[in-house]
Design an enzyme around this catalytic site. Structure first.
Site, short mmCIF file in Angstrom:
data_model
loop_
_atom_site.label_atom_id
_atom_site.label_comp_id
_atom_site.label_asym_id
_atom_site.label_seq_id
_atom_site.Cartn_x
_atom_site.Cartn_y
_atom_site.Cartn_z
N ASP A 5 43.62 40.63 44.55
CA ASP A 5 42.40 41.43 44.44
C ASP A 5 42.73 42.84 44.88
OD1 ASP A 5 40.03 42.76 44.68
OD2 ASP A 5 38.93 41.11 45.64
N LYS A 61 36.47 49.40 41.31
CA LYS A 61 36.27 50.64 42.05
C LYS A 61 36.88 51.88 41.36
CE LYS A 61 34.77 48.72 46.34
NZ LYS A 61 35.18 47.48 46.97
N PHE A 117 37.15 39.64 51.56
CA PHE A 117 35.97 40.21 50.90
C PHE A 117 36.27 40.34 49.41
CE2 PHE A 117 33.17 43.32 49.05
CZ PHE A 117 31.95 42.88 49.50
#
Ligand SMILES: *Cc1c(COP(=O)(O)O)cnc(C)c1O
Length: 397
Positions: free
Chosen positions: A226, A255, A141
């Site tokens: 990531d 985030k 993802f």
């Protein structure tokens, strides 16, 4: 004040249905606790997918934002702002990388990393432009843009969105042999999450990240980590790659970098890689804006000062041990690192999620059978004990 029911109806009437949120409206939040309009209180055990590592409205981060609101919020990159340099310097020190490129969302930072790798391939490695290949992992993802979903193996993410961006090869996550076989002279990068969050808190086999990083080095391929979900202490280390002493060539951050206040993302890499960008080759109107920099600088300061990695490590261990004591024969696995924990069931977990909500704990299943527990790292042991009691009640048979 409108009721939860009214708010949900309004939201559903006028909004695209690209999410299926649980029936809880969050109207107030403080630390690890949130409230709905009716005054019901919940522990936030999702933390906006790890964007709230500092909890809701961390007082120092909110103060930094308020102060910045009184001076300047947006300059665009057409001009300098006072805080961008300091943001760069702090993130450079934290990541150990020489250069930073700021964006806003995780997907944008992933796109930026892909562009970096392709240009590095063409300009530095000497791959013919247009032939660059990037290797990615099954069940990854990395976000929602067309190029990012071009790497996805989840049919729900892809259906009806073609044509896709070419240039990606997919290998099974954790399969070093498959990685070795996938590398060609045109491979410019290998992109992976050090722990797959959305896939259900999937930890790769021990040694995989290390071997993958060595394989990349040997073949002059960039290793891109990531760390959008795993970064900034979530897994008990500052970055999840550190669990295997791996230093990727390119970090992708997002985030928690925004301190739970602003969308802030970035790519970090050394000069020999990130200097492939020249004026006009990439950018973002909001990337690096002073308000984002202000909250992010404060967030990074707190992260180091209060030793968040240690907090996440210790509380995570405590939490996981408590979860292991829950008596439910449908629980088939409990796994995680630090404060990123997955509880996997052998049945659909939706009813358990509502049992949690009913008991005052907000969590959400990922891939139907795994409930992710990722509370703010700031949660106190007292709060954690209280939450564990509620979770045990909700999940016990
Ligand atoms: C959330 C996430 C993204 C995308 O971030 P957005 O801000 O939603 O675009 C990318 N990679 C990983 C690993 C993520 O968890």
């Amino acid at each position: 004040m409108a009721s939860s029911k009214e708010i949900i109806e309004q939201t559903n009437r006028f909004g695209a249905q690209n999410y299926a949120p649980k029936n809880v409206v969050i109207s107030q939040a403080d630390g690890c606790k949130v409230k709905d309009p009716e005054g019901n209180e919940y522990y936030d055990m999702l933390s906006a997918y790890s964007a709230l590592n500092f909890g809701h409205r961390h007082p120092e981060i909110v103060e930094a934002a308020k102060n910045q609101l009184d001076s300047v919020t947006l300059t665009s990159r057409a001009f300098h702002n006072e805080l961008l340099g300091e943001f760069y310097e702090r993130l450079s020190a934290l990541s150990g990388k020489e250069l930073i490129l700021p964006m806003n969302t995780g997907a944008e930072a992933v796109e930026t990393a892909l562009k970096t790798a392709r240009r590095w391939g063409a300009f530095v490695k000497g791959v013919e432009d247009g032939k660059q290949e990037i290797i990615v992992c099954e069940n990854n993802f990395h976000g929602r843009t067309i190029t990012v979903i071009s790497m996805s193996t989840d049919p729900d993410c892809r259906k009806g969105f073609g044509p896709f961006t070419p240039g990606f090869k997919v290998i099974p996550y954790g399969d070093i042999e498959a990685l070795e076989n996938a590398v060609t002279e045109n491979t410019v990068a290998f992109l992976a999450e050090p722990i797959q969050g959305e896939a259900g808190i999937i930890i790769p086999p021990a040694g995989f990240l290390k071997k993958a990083s060595e394989l990349c080095k040997k073949n002059n391929v960039l290793f891109i980590a990531d760390e959008v979900q795993t970064g900034f202490a979530r897994t008990g280390k500052m970055f999840a790659c550190q669990h295997e002493d791996v230093v990727p060539d390119i970090y992708v951050f997002g985030k928690a970098l925004g301190g739970g206040v602003m969308p802030v993302s970035a790519v970090a890499a050394n000069r020999d890689i990130l200097s492939v960008f020249t004026p006009g080759s990439h950018g973002s109107t909001f990337g690096g804006n002073p308000l984002s920099c202000a909250v992010s600088i404060k967030a990074m300061e707190i992260l180091v000062r209060d030793d968040y990695p240690k907090m996440a490590q210790e509380k995570g261990e405590y939490f996981m041990n408590a979860l292991r004591k829950i008596n439910n024969s449908h629980i088939v696995d409990i796994r995680g690192r630090g404060m990123l924990i997955g509880v996997e069931f052998d049945i659909n977990a939706n009813d358990y999620v509502y049992a949690l909500i009913h008991n005052g704990v907000l969590a959400k299943e990922t891939h139907e059978r795994t409930i992710r527990f990722a509370p703010p790292i700031t949660i106190s042991y007292e709060e954690l004990d209280d939450a564990i009691e509620k979770i045990t009640k909700a999940l016990s048979e």
